[in-house]
Design a protein around this motif. Structure first.
Motif, PDB file in Angstrom:
ATOM      1  N   GLU A 137      35.173  33.760  55.170  1.00  0.00           N
ATOM      2  CA  GLU A 137      35.122  33.760  53.711  1.00  0.00           C
ATOM      3  C   GLU A 137      36.453  34.258  53.181  1.00  0.00           C
ATOM      4  N   VAL A 138      36.722  33.986  51.908  1.00  0.00           N
ATOM      5  CA  VAL A 138      37.964  34.427  51.278  1.00  0.00           C
ATOM      6  C   VAL A 138      37.627  35.196  50.004  1.00  0.00           C
ATOM      7  N   LEU A 139      38.312  36.314  49.818  1.00  0.00           N
ATOM      8  CA  LEU A 139      38.289  37.078  48.569  1.00  0.00           C
ATOM      9  C   LEU A 139      39.715  37.124  48.035  1.00  0.00           C
ATOM     10  N   ILE A 140      39.837  37.247  46.724  1.00  0.00           N
ATOM     11  CA  ILE A 140      41.157  37.330  46.098  1.00  0.00           C
ATOM     12  C   ILE A 140      41.240  38.633  45.311  1.00  0.00           C
ATOM     13  N   SER A 141      42.239  39.436  45.603  1.00  0.00           N
ATOM     14  CA  SER A 141      42.487  40.684  44.875  1.00  0.00           C
ATOM     15  C   SER A 141      43.458  40.395  43.743  1.00  0.00           C
ATOM     16  N   ALA A 142      43.011  40.605  42.492  1.00  0.00           N
ATOM     17  CA  ALA A 142      43.861  40.339  41.326  1.00  0.00           C
ATOM     18  C   ALA A 142      43.473  41.288  40.203  1.00  0.00           C
ATOM     19  N   ASN A 143      44.442  41.605  39.343  1.00  0.00           N
ATOM     20  CA  ASN A 143      44.198  42.519  38.232  1.00  0.00           C
ATOM     21  C   ASN A 143      44.477  41.903  36.867  1.00  0.00           C
ATOM     22  N   ARG A 144      44.869  40.637  36.841  1.00  0.00           N
ATOM     23  CA  ARG A 144      45.074  39.906  35.595  1.00  0.00           C
ATOM     24  C   ARG A 144      44.903  38.422  35.884  1.00  0.00           C
ATOM     25  N   ASN A 145      44.800  37.635  34.808  1.00  0.00           N
ATOM     26  CA  ASN A 145      44.601  36.188  34.966  1.00  0.00           C
ATOM     27  C   ASN A 145      43.453  35.882  35.918  1.00  0.00           C
ATOM     28  N   LEU A 146      42.355  36.592  35.715  1.00  0.00           N
ATOM     29  CA  LEU A 146      41.234  36.477  36.649  1.00  0.00           C
ATOM     30  C   LEU A 146      40.629  35.071  36.651  1.00  0.00           C
ATOM     31  N   GLU A 147      40.597  34.425  35.498  1.00  0.00           N
ATOM     32  CA  GLU A 147      40.037  33.073  35.442  1.00  0.00           C
ATOM     33  C   GLU A 147      40.878  32.088  36.239  1.00  0.00           C
ATOM     34  N   TYR A 199      42.723  32.735  38.852  1.00  0.00           N
ATOM     35  CA  TYR A 199      42.457  32.950  40.278  1.00  0.00           C
ATOM     36  C   TYR A 199      41.062  32.468  40.645  1.00  0.00           C
ATOM     37  N   GLY A 200      40.095  32.669  39.755  1.00  0.00           N
ATOM     38  CA  GLY A 200      38.748  32.196  40.019  1.00  0.00           C
ATOM     39  C   GLY A 200      38.673  30.692  40.182  1.00  0.00           C
ATOM     40  N   ALA A 201      39.601  29.985  39.534  1.00  0.00           N
ATOM     41  CA  ALA A 201      39.626  28.531  39.639  1.00  0.00           C
ATOM     42  C   ALA A 201      39.952  28.061  41.052  1.00  0.00           C
ATOM     43  N   LEU A 202      40.448  28.955  41.891  1.00  0.00           N
ATOM     44  CA  LEU A 202      40.728  28.602  43.281  1.00  0.00           C
ATOM     45  C   LEU A 202      39.445  28.523  44.104  1.00  0.00           C
ATOM     46  N   GLY A 203      38.328  28.975  43.515  1.00  0.00           N
ATOM     47  CA  GLY A 203      37.034  28.760  44.152  1.00  0.00           C
ATOM     48  C   GLY A 203      36.516  29.877  45.024  1.00  0.00           C
ATOM     49  N   HIS A 204      37.066  31.087  44.860  1.00  0.00           N
ATOM     50  CA  HIS A 204      36.618  32.214  45.676  1.00  0.00           C
ATOM     51  C   HIS A 204      36.477  33.457  44.799  1.00  0.00           C
ATOM     52  N   PRO A 205      35.637  34.434  45.204  1.00  0.00           N
ATOM     53  CA  PRO A 205      35.443  35.633  44.392  1.00  0.00           C
ATOM     54  C   PRO A 205      36.748  36.382  44.152  1.00  0.00           C
ATOM     55  N   VAL A 206      36.899  36.903  42.943  1.00  0.00           N
ATOM     56  CA  VAL A 206      38.092  37.653  42.552  1.00  0.00           C
ATOM     57  C   VAL A 206      37.688  39.108  42.325  1.00  0.00           C
ATOM     58  N   LEU A 207      38.446  40.028  42.918  1.00  0.00           N
ATOM     59  CA  LEU A 207      38.145  41.457  42.848  1.00  0.00           C
ATOM     60  C   LEU A 207      39.263  42.212  42.149  1.00  0.00           C
ATOM     61  N   ARG A 208      38.916  43.054  41.201  1.00  0.00           N
ATOM     62  CA  ARG A 208      39.901  43.938  40.570  1.00  0.00           C
ATOM     63  C   ARG A 208      39.937  45.259  41.321  1.00  0.00           C
ATOM     64  N   ASP A 209      41.110  45.915  41.301  1.00  0.00           N
ATOM     65  CA  ASP A 209      41.207  47.248  41.896  1.00  0.00           C
ATOM     66  C   ASP A 209      40.285  48.212  41.167  1.00  0.00           C
ATOM     67  N   ARG A 210      39.726  49.147  41.900  1.00  0.00           N
ATOM     68  CA  ARG A 210      38.908  50.180  41.262  1.00  0.00           C
ATOM     69  C   ARG A 210      39.755  51.300  40.694  1.00  0.00           C
ATOM     70  N   THR A 211      40.970  51.424  41.228  1.00  0.00           N
ATOM     71  CA  THR A 211      41.892  52.423  40.683  1.00  0.00           C
ATOM     72  C   THR A 211      42.567  51.858  39.439  1.00  0.00           C
ATOM     73  N   GLY A 212      42.858  52.683  38.477  1.00  0.00           N
ATOM     74  CA  GLY A 212      43.518  52.217  37.261  1.00  0.00           C
ATOM     75  C   GLY A 212      44.985  51.901  37.500  1.00  0.00           C
ATOM     76  N   GLY A 213      45.505  50.943  36.726  1.00  0.00           N
ATOM     77  CA  GLY A 213      46.921  50.602  36.838  1.00  0.00           C
ATOM     78  C   GLY A 213      47.210  49.796  38.088  1.00  0.00           C
ATOM     79  N   PHE A 214      48.492  49.556  38.321  1.00  0.00           N
ATOM     80  CA  PHE A 214      48.931  48.800  39.499  1.00  0.00           C
ATOM     81  C   PHE A 214      49.447  49.810  40.524  1.00  0.00           C
ATOM     82  N   VAL A 215      48.610  50.145  41.480  1.00  0.00           N
ATOM     83  CA  VAL A 215      49.007  51.199  42.428  1.00  0.00           C
ATOM     84  C   VAL A 215      49.414  50.635  43.790  1.00  0.00           C
ATOM     85  N   GLY A 216      49.457  49.326  43.918  1.00  0.00           N
ATOM     86  CA  GLY A 216      49.936  48.743  45.159  1.00  0.00           C
ATOM     87  C   GLY A 216      48.847  48.058  45.968  1.00  0.00           C
TER      88      GLY A 216
END
Length: 207
Positions: free
Chosen positions: A57-67, A69-86
């Motif tokens: 299976e494939v997951l995608i880690s993204a914090n913006r433009n979620l739609e 990334y979702g168009a690629l056909g796989h679940p998109v996950l946001r970081d649980r930590t705030g901001g862009f921490v790497g």
């Protein structure tokens, strides 16, 4: 176990592939790197094409433009930590969400990954009884590309909670194996700057 054996080993457990596309893209002028186009296709789609046949299976880690990334056909996950921490924050979320015993993390800016990446990392992981496997090409370790057992999630959560952010520093805390890909550096080209993308765009499409 040799990597050729691993490719034919039906006992290989299911693996989650995680495409890391949650960064700020600072060296790209703040653009969302995974959505930047190479030969008409988003970089994240190039990576997806390379790893999809190798994982369960494939997951995608993204914090913006979620739609997008979702168009690629796989679940998109946001970081649980705030901001862009790497990338470690994206890996941590992937480890929480995966249903499988192994997670293969790859950055969204590596469009030419080898088609035996998973098999070779898995063979070394099992053969050495390691927690995590990292490819090395032309003498350079590719720490952002790694296959790990999901049990390392607790170690990563603790490292992040203590303010840690460096991929290599966290990996050094685990039993890590390096997997030699010889001089195959072209497979691990990562696109960090606009001029790199432009140079690849200018190459013949067969390159």
């Amino acid at each position: 176990m040799r990597y050729s054996d691993a490719m034919n080993d039906t006992r290989m457990p299911p693996v989650t592939g995680l495409i890391l596309a949650g960064g700020e893209g600072r060296r790209m002028g703040g653009q969302d790197k995974g959505l930047m186009r190479l030969r008409g296709r988003p970089l994240a789609e190039w990576v997806l094409t390379r790893i999809r046949p190798q994982v369960s299976e494939v997951l995608i880690s993204a914090n913006r433009n979620l739609e997008a990334y979702g168009a690629l056909g796989h679940p998109v996950l946001r970081d649980r930590t705030g901001g862009f921490v790497g990338p470690l924050a994206g890996i941590a979320r992937g480890l929480l969400e995966t249903r499988h015993p192994l997670l293969l993390a790859v950055p969204c800016d590596t469009p030419f990954l080898p088609d035996d990446l998973m098999a070779r990392l898995y063979a070394a992981l099992v053969g050495q009884g390691a927690d995590l496997a990292v490819p090395v090409a032309a003498g350079r370790a590719q720490h952002a590309i790694c296959l790990m057992r999901t049990e390392v999630g607790a170690s990563l959560a603790d490292y992040l909670a203590r303010g840690g952010r460096k991929v290599q520093e966290w990996q050094a805390m685990l039993k890590r194996v390096s997997v030699d890909f010889g001089e195959e550096a072209a497979f691990f080209v990562n696109i960090n700057r606009p001029e790199q993308l432009a140079a690849l765009e200018a190459l013949p499409h067969s390159a």
